[in-house]
Design an enzyme around this catalytic site. Structure first.
Site, short mmCIF file in Angstrom:
data_model
loop_
_atom_site.label_atom_id
_atom_site.label_comp_id
_atom_site.label_asym_id
_atom_site.label_seq_id
_atom_site.Cartn_x
_atom_site.Cartn_y
_atom_site.Cartn_z
N THR A 184 0.89 -1.23 0.18
CA THR A 184 0.04 0.10 -0.21
C THR A 184 0.96 1.13 0.09
O THR A 184 1.95 1.19 0.65
CB THR A 184 -0.77 -0.07 0.98
N LYS A 226 8.69 4.06 2.56
CA LYS A 226 10.05 4.31 2.08
C LYS A 226 10.50 5.47 3.01
O LYS A 226 11.02 6.57 2.74
CB LYS A 226 10.24 4.66 0.82
N THR A 276 12.91 10.89 13.86
CA THR A 276 11.82 11.51 13.05
C THR A 276 10.93 10.32 12.51
O THR A 276 9.94 10.37 12.59
CB THR A 276 12.54 12.23 11.77
N TYR A 335 10.37 -2.20 -16.08
CA TYR A 335 9.87 -3.47 -16.13
C TYR A 335 10.75 -4.55 -16.42
O TYR A 335 11.24 -4.55 -17.41
CB TYR A 335 8.40 -3.70 -16.47
#
Lengths: 251, 251
Positions: free
Chosen positions: B36, B68, B75, B196
């Site tokens: 997601t 990511k 943080t 790809y």
């Protein structure tokens, strides 16, 4: 910067909207830039953005969402424009890592350029063992040079002027801002690998333009003391601006 | 993977909650993992997470929030635990870039380990001109090896077994998953630098374990066609699992 005589940016890393806005209203008069992590605010809703924009006008500072985008072009374009935060709609400046290659700048530019936004690339980091060294930093600077219509500067520890340049590159009109994170007058680091340097070190010795200060200004206490925040903001504004004036008078 | 005979992960990169959940309900039976980007959903609220968790149980897949993370330890700990999304509370797996150095793993582990979450480090990327090469990849693998209590695998284009290893390292019980992004049976790339490869290339030739497929399965059309999505999911499940069985039978 010149108008307000400040090169201070405050990084407002708190999780409650009330504290977030109170700190910004307190330090606003002393900063050129407010750096946000909008995604750590627990009680976020769109009124936080409305209020942030009001404060930006009231105190005459720019908003810099420190999102550190780090995905492929197609994904960052969606993350920048869409979702709950719609960052592109309110952040004058955001930033990105160079690690995905030039496509990240292309993706963000497709959203940001039409809105006259600016992008900062991370060329160096202040955390211990960061991989932003050598050819990584050079590649980041080259990516910035290729998109000067959108990239306005770097997060870095030093000036980047000649980094990654080839013979024949026209660097004469290059004027990237350098924003230095990890600035503190008192602490040397935290328990999670952050390392601090003083404004004198980063501005005068290393040639950075803007100092980014976070916990040095508002501390870690749960009880926000706006008087002390104001005092620290003034202290860092002076230290940063003095170092900047000294550097400019020397050059 | 074995139980459902699938090494397919679908990356659900759409901006409407209705489409997001419809795609997941359709591909659910054919995947081991749903990837997601929760921050691109425009009409997000906490019911989206409730529904996602129900689907995870119904179809027996894990949830992988492709956040990511790429900031300093302090943080990322806040970004992972707090804010609107509270990623750590629902994502079995998330991922991070190695670029800030080991502190990013420390910061995320402080939140994720107590919740028995897993972290994937980005060792390589599929986008054109990515800087995840050479010593960068080696450092990422070393960071993973140092925290095997939390790091379960890599986003990469190849197996990482001997990468960055020194003589004397005990690699015998090392068993990192390798998740390959940028997998497509039809397209070769997009306009924003994504590239790809086929399941056969990434699983059989390069030894990756899980294929990540996004637009190859649900396309770009605004009108979602769940029949076609189901057909494509079955097609990719077969292609991925055949390649995996072939590789395992050869080893």
């Amino acid at each position: 910067m010149e108008r307000k005589q400040t090169n201070l940016s405050v990084s407002v890393d708190v999780t409650k909207a009330k504290d977030f806005l109170a700190i910004i209203d307190t330090v606003g008069p002393f900063v050129c830039l407010i750096k946000t992590h909008i995604d750590i605010i627990e009680d976020f809703d769109s009124t936080v953005i409305d209020r942030l924009q009001e404060l930006s006008k009231k105190h005459d500072f720019l908003i810099f969402e420190d999102r550190k985008f780090a995905d492929i072009g197609n994904t960052v374009a969606l993350q920048y424009s869409s979702g709950v935060y719609k960052i592109a709609s309110w952040a004058h400046i955001t930033n990105a890592h160079a690690v995905p290659g030039p496509s990240i700048v292309t993706g963000l530019a497709s959203i940001g350029v039409p809105l006259q936004r600016g992008l900062i690339l991370l060329a160096e980091m202040s955390s211990k063992g960061a991989l932003t060294t050598g050819s990584y930093t050079e590649d980041a600077v080259r990516m910035a040079r290729a998109r000067r219509d959108f990239v306005i500067g770097f997060i870095a520890q030093h000036r980047m002027e000649t980094i990654g340049a080839s013979e024949g590159d026209d660097l004469a009109d290059e004027d990237f801002l350098v924003l230095a994170p990890g600035v503190g007058l008192d602490a040397k680091g935290d328990a999670m690998g952050q390392q601090y340097r003083t404004p004198e070190e980063v501005v005068l010795a290393c040639g950075c333009d803007i100092i980014i200060v976070g916990r040095g200004i508002y501390g870690k206490s749960d009880q926000l003391n706006t008087e002390s925040v104001e005092e620290q903001a003034k202290r860092y504004r002076s230290a940063g601006w003095d170092a900047y004036k000294k550097r400019v008078s020397l050059s």
